[in-house]
Design an enzyme around this catalytic site. Structure first.
Site, mmCIF file in Angstrom:
data_model
loop_
_atom_site.group_PDB
_atom_site.id
_atom_site.type_symbol
_atom_site.label_atom_id
_atom_site.label_comp_id
_atom_site.label_asym_id
_atom_site.label_seq_id
_atom_site.Cartn_x
_atom_site.Cartn_y
_atom_site.Cartn_z
ATOM 1 N N SER A 99 0.794 -1.235 0.000
ATOM 2 C CA SER A 99 0.000 0.000 0.000
ATOM 3 C C SER A 99 0.820 1.276 0.000
ATOM 4 O O SER A 99 0.316 2.340 -0.362
ATOM 5 C CB SER A 99 -0.967 0.018 1.194
ATOM 6 O OG SER A 99 -0.288 0.293 2.408
ATOM 7 N N LYS B 146 0.513 4.602 6.665
ATOM 8 C CA LYS B 146 -0.112 5.479 5.682
ATOM 9 C C LYS B 146 0.545 6.851 5.738
ATOM 10 O O LYS B 146 1.364 7.133 6.611
ATOM 11 C CB LYS B 146 -1.621 5.631 5.964
ATOM 12 C CG LYS B 146 -2.391 4.331 6.022
ATOM 13 C CD LYS B 146 -2.433 3.597 4.692
ATOM 14 C CE LYS B 146 -3.112 2.239 4.810
ATOM 15 N NZ LYS B 146 -3.014 1.447 3.564
#
Length: 199
Positions: free
Chosen positions: A58, A102
């Site tokens: 990700s 993230k």
């Protein structure tokens, strides 16, 4: 005769070399020092940092699957998170178990909009120069970010489970800021801060 030779050649007990005693004491002191240092480092890491292993794609190409990241907690004890920070967070849907890595994109009090494959903050296009040139950012959406919450996304937008799907991340769910890539050794480096010059 034997007893005479022994009495002449042997040294009294109190005159035996004490090298072994000194050597044993030195080993003990060294071992104690090493143990104290390790224990201190463990406490410091537990209080001020943690190790996170990247799991999945990700955050590619900024971070790779399997990399070991040193995450520091100290900054957020005294200062607010910043846009562009790469953070490790407790997933709001399962905060006791799941942890994600993230990037903070939207800040408290801002209006964030995704349209035309771009991110806009208060109607100003965000220059995300750290993304691969072929990155696609979907779906289109617009959100007002309340206080003490953050909009986070993975750099690999097409393969990231993030705020576009499950919503905003409360500040309390932020574990810390990704600081250093530790392993593999070929990737060892400090993680450079992101600067947004147009906001």
């Amino acid at each position: 005769m034997d007893s005479l030779n022994n009495s002449q050649g042997a040294k009294p007990i109190d005159q035996q070399p004490k090298n072994l005693f000194y050597f044993t004491g030195w080993i003990y002191e060294v071992a104690k020092g090493i143990f104290t240092t390790i224990a201190t480092l463990i406490v410091i890491v537990a209080l001020l940092g943690t190790i996170y292993v990247v799991d999945g794609p990700s955050m590619e190409s900024s971070f790779q699957d399997g990399q070991y990241i040193l995450v520091e907690k100290l900054s957020y004890m005294f200062d607010s998170p910043k846009r562009g920070d790469t953070v490790v967070l407790r997933f709001p849907g399962d905060p006791d178990k799941a942890k994600y890595i993230k990037r903070i994109v939207g800040m408290p009090g801002e209006i964030l909009e995704i349209k035309n494959n771009k991110v806009y903050i208060n109607s100003q296009e965000l220059n995300e120069y750290y993304l691969d040139s072929n990155t696609i950012t979907l779906p289109n959406q617009k959100i007002i970010i309340p206080g003490d919450e953050y909009f986070v996304m993975g750099d690999n937008r097409e393969n990231s489970n993030d705020s576009r799907i499950w919503g905003l991340c409360p500040k309390n769910n932020l574990i810390g800021r990704a600081w250093i890539i530790l392993l593999p050794t070929k990737d060892f480096s400090a993680i450079a801060p992101i600067e947004y010059y147009n906001l």
